[in-house]
Design a protein around this motif. Sequence first.
Motif, mmCIF file in Angstrom:
data_model
loop_
_atom_site.group_PDB
_atom_site.id
_atom_site.type_symbol
_atom_site.label_atom_id
_atom_site.label_comp_id
_atom_site.label_asym_id
_atom_site.label_seq_id
_atom_site.Cartn_x
_atom_site.Cartn_y
_atom_site.Cartn_z
ATOM 1 N N MET A 194 0.820 -1.209 0.000
ATOM 2 C CA MET A 194 0.000 0.000 0.000
ATOM 3 C C MET A 194 0.858 1.266 0.000
ATOM 4 O O MET A 194 1.934 1.282 0.594
ATOM 5 C CB MET A 194 -0.924 0.014 1.219
ATOM 6 N N PRO A 195 0.405 2.325 -0.634
ATOM 7 C CA PRO A 195 1.117 3.607 -0.574
ATOM 8 C C PRO A 195 1.177 4.102 0.867
ATOM 9 O O PRO A 195 0.181 4.077 1.579
ATOM 10 C CB PRO A 195 0.242 4.539 -1.435
ATOM 11 N N ARG A 196 2.362 4.516 1.315
ATOM 12 C CA ARG A 196 2.563 5.022 2.672
ATOM 13 C C ARG A 196 2.110 4.016 3.727
ATOM 14 O O ARG A 196 1.651 4.379 4.804
ATOM 15 C CB ARG A 196 1.843 6.363 2.872
ATOM 16 N N GLY A 197 2.249 2.748 3.427
ATOM 17 C CA GLY A 197 1.842 1.712 4.372
ATOM 18 C C GLY A 197 2.745 1.686 5.590
ATOM 19 O O GLY A 197 3.952 1.908 5.497
ATOM 20 N N ASN A 198 2.167 1.432 6.735
ATOM 21 C CA ASN A 198 2.947 1.319 7.966
ATOM 22 C C ASN A 198 2.228 0.384 8.927
ATOM 23 O O ASN A 198 1.001 0.249 8.880
ATOM 24 C CB ASN A 198 3.163 2.687 8.605
ATOM 25 N N ALA A 199 3.002 -0.262 9.795
ATOM 26 C CA ALA A 199 2.404 -1.201 10.735
ATOM 27 C C ALA A 199 3.225 -1.252 12.012
ATOM 28 O O ALA A 199 4.446 -1.065 11.987
ATOM 29 C CB ALA A 199 2.324 -2.600 10.126
ATOM 30 N N LEU A 200 2.558 -1.482 13.122
ATOM 31 C CA LEU A 200 3.206 -1.701 14.407
ATOM 32 C C LEU A 200 2.953 -3.151 14.789
ATOM 33 O O LEU A 200 1.805 -3.544 15.011
ATOM 34 C CB LEU A 200 2.643 -0.756 15.472
ATOM 35 N N LEU A 201 4.013 -3.963 14.825
ATOM 36 C CA LEU A 201 3.869 -5.379 15.158
ATOM 37 C C LEU A 201 4.094 -5.550 16.654
ATOM 38 O O LEU A 201 5.158 -5.196 17.171
ATOM 39 C CB LEU A 201 4.879 -6.214 14.374
ATOM 40 N N VAL A 202 3.102 -6.073 17.335
ATOM 41 C CA VAL A 202 3.153 -6.224 18.782
ATOM 42 C C VAL A 202 3.191 -7.710 19.139
ATOM 43 O O VAL A 202 2.403 -8.498 18.626
ATOM 44 C CB VAL A 202 1.928 -5.553 19.450
ATOM 45 N N GLY A 203 4.121 -8.084 20.005
ATOM 46 C CA GLY A 203 4.207 -9.485 20.424
ATOM 47 C C GLY A 203 5.367 -9.679 21.373
ATOM 48 O O GLY A 203 6.229 -8.800 21.511
ATOM 49 N N ILE A 204 5.396 -10.805 22.024
ATOM 50 C CA ILE A 204 6.483 -11.095 22.955
ATOM 51 C C ILE A 204 7.750 -11.447 22.173
ATOM 52 O O ILE A 204 7.689 -11.773 20.982
ATOM 53 C CB ILE A 204 6.113 -12.259 23.906
ATOM 54 N N GLY A 205 8.902 -11.349 22.836
ATOM 55 C CA GLY A 205 10.160 -11.673 22.182
ATOM 56 C C GLY A 205 10.184 -13.104 21.677
ATOM 57 O O GLY A 205 9.741 -14.027 22.358
ATOM 58 N N GLY A 206 10.667 -13.285 20.450
ATOM 59 C CA GLY A 206 10.743 -14.623 19.874
ATOM 60 C C GLY A 206 9.479 -15.072 19.164
ATOM 61 O O GLY A 206 9.385 -16.222 18.725
ATOM 62 N N SER A 207 8.501 -14.158 19.026
ATOM 63 C CA SER A 207 7.241 -14.537 18.376
ATOM 64 C C SER A 207 7.322 -14.468 16.857
ATOM 65 O O SER A 207 6.366 -14.834 16.172
ATOM 66 C CB SER A 207 6.093 -13.645 18.881
ATOM 67 N N GLY A 208 8.453 -13.972 16.323
ATOM 68 C CA GLY A 208 8.646 -14.012 14.877
ATOM 69 C C GLY A 208 8.383 -12.722 14.139
ATOM 70 O O GLY A 208 8.328 -12.717 12.906
ATOM 71 N N ARG A 209 8.269 -11.620 14.857
ATOM 72 C CA ARG A 209 7.954 -10.347 14.173
ATOM 73 C C ARG A 209 9.036 -9.967 13.161
ATOM 74 O O ARG A 209 8.734 -9.602 12.025
ATOM 75 C CB ARG A 209 7.797 -9.231 15.208
ATOM 76 N N GLN A 210 10.302 -10.058 13.562
ATOM 77 C CA GLN A 210 11.382 -9.685 12.652
ATOM 78 C C GLN A 210 11.511 -10.675 11.496
ATOM 79 O O GLN A 210 11.646 -10.285 10.334
ATOM 80 C CB GLN A 210 12.705 -9.607 13.413
ATOM 81 N N SER A 211 11.450 -11.957 11.806
ATOM 82 C CA SER A 211 11.621 -12.987 10.773
ATOM 83 C C SER A 211 10.528 -12.908 9.719
ATOM 84 O O SER A 211 10.794 -12.981 8.509
ATOM 85 C CB SER A 211 11.642 -14.374 11.412
ATOM 86 N N LEU A 212 9.285 -12.754 10.171
ATOM 87 C CA LEU A 212 8.171 -12.699 9.224
ATOM 88 C C LEU A 212 8.237 -11.421 8.385
ATOM 89 O O LEU A 212 7.885 -11.437 7.204
ATOM 90 C CB LEU A 212 6.838 -12.775 9.973
ATOM 91 N N THR A 213 8.702 -10.324 8.987
ATOM 92 C CA THR A 213 8.857 -9.081 8.225
ATOM 93 C C THR A 213 9.939 -9.232 7.163
ATOM 94 O O THR A 213 9.790 -8.750 6.035
ATOM 95 C CB THR A 213 9.201 -7.914 9.171
ATOM 96 N N ARG A 214 11.036 -9.890 7.513
ATOM 97 C CA ARG A 214 12.111 -10.106 6.534
ATOM 98 C C ARG A 214 11.610 -10.964 5.363
ATOM 99 O O ARG A 214 11.916 -10.677 4.203
ATOM 100 C CB ARG A 214 13.304 -10.785 7.210
ATOM 101 N N LEU A 215 10.843 -11.999 5.675
ATOM 102 C CA LEU A 215 10.333 -12.854 4.606
ATOM 103 C C LEU A 215 9.321 -12.100 3.748
ATOM 104 O O LEU A 215 9.333 -12.213 2.511
ATOM 105 C CB LEU A 215 9.697 -14.114 5.202
ATOM 106 N N ALA A 216 8.452 -11.311 4.383
ATOM 107 C CA ALA A 216 7.483 -10.510 3.625
ATOM 108 C C ALA A 216 8.201 -9.500 2.744
ATOM 109 O O ALA A 216 7.798 -9.251 1.603
ATOM 110 C CB ALA A 216 6.525 -9.796 4.579
ATOM 111 N N GLY A 217 9.287 -8.909 3.262
ATOM 112 C CA GLY A 217 10.069 -7.968 2.458
ATOM 113 C C GLY A 217 10.701 -8.643 1.257
ATOM 114 O O GLY A 217 10.730 -8.085 0.154
ATOM 115 N N TYR A 218 11.186 -9.870 1.457
ATOM 116 C CA TYR A 218 11.779 -10.615 0.344
ATOM 117 C C TYR A 218 10.719 -10.927 -0.718
ATOM 118 O O TYR A 218 10.968 -10.779 -1.917
ATOM 119 C CB TYR A 218 12.400 -11.921 0.864
#
Length: 256
Positions: A194-218
Amino acid sequence: PGFDSAFRNKSSAVINATMAAYKESVANLLPTPTKSHYTFNLRDFSRVVQGILLTRKDDFAGPNEFVAVWMHELLRVFYDRLTDMDDCTWFLGMTRGLLSKHFEVAPAKVFGRISHKPHDNLEDEDVRHLMYCDFEDPKAKVKAYKLVEDLGALQPVMNAYLEEYNSISSKPMDLVLFSFAVEHISRISRVLKMPRGNALLVGIGGSGRQSLTRLAGYIADMDVKQIEVSKTYSMADWREDIKGVLRQAGGERKGT
């Protein structure tokens, strides 16, 4: 342009139903110390419309699928923000009322081609199966944002993307992509599209927020930049990091 009257007749209903959902959310989903993110404004209204505009007329099997994409965008913008099951139940009940009042359809009609058939009272388990994405067919020349008929069929596709990512990355990820992970990647991918898309990912440590974002970016063919904060990190470092992102995204025109 190009839509026939059966679709065009629903345009005013989409606007009216979205405005009704916005007003109801503002009136009933009030911010509290534990729900400080329950703040809604007219940007949320526009994001629902923006999401609908990601679709193409050729990908609709019928007018009810126009209602389906509206409902999907409503869920992504409002429902995904909810953290309390009572609030979720209330929102789904309101959505069911909007379907009846503005579109005169039942949830079962909206789900149409989707393999999962919803309950009459529309539950959380049902709306999990209503998903749109643009990466279901990796070989497609044009990445079309369209309905996922079988959410389970996305898992092997996602695993293939993960294998590709691991084969070229210096930091491969050992992930188990269960259904919730696939759903979250689809949500992140939607924001990236989306144009100007932004999101705040909330979760406990180790829940996969960074990993899933990296895969979505790829999957979106974007570079992922992450700020590494340390004890010596300063405002000067922050400015340099922002400069690097802006140079790459604006100067080099690379998805970032």
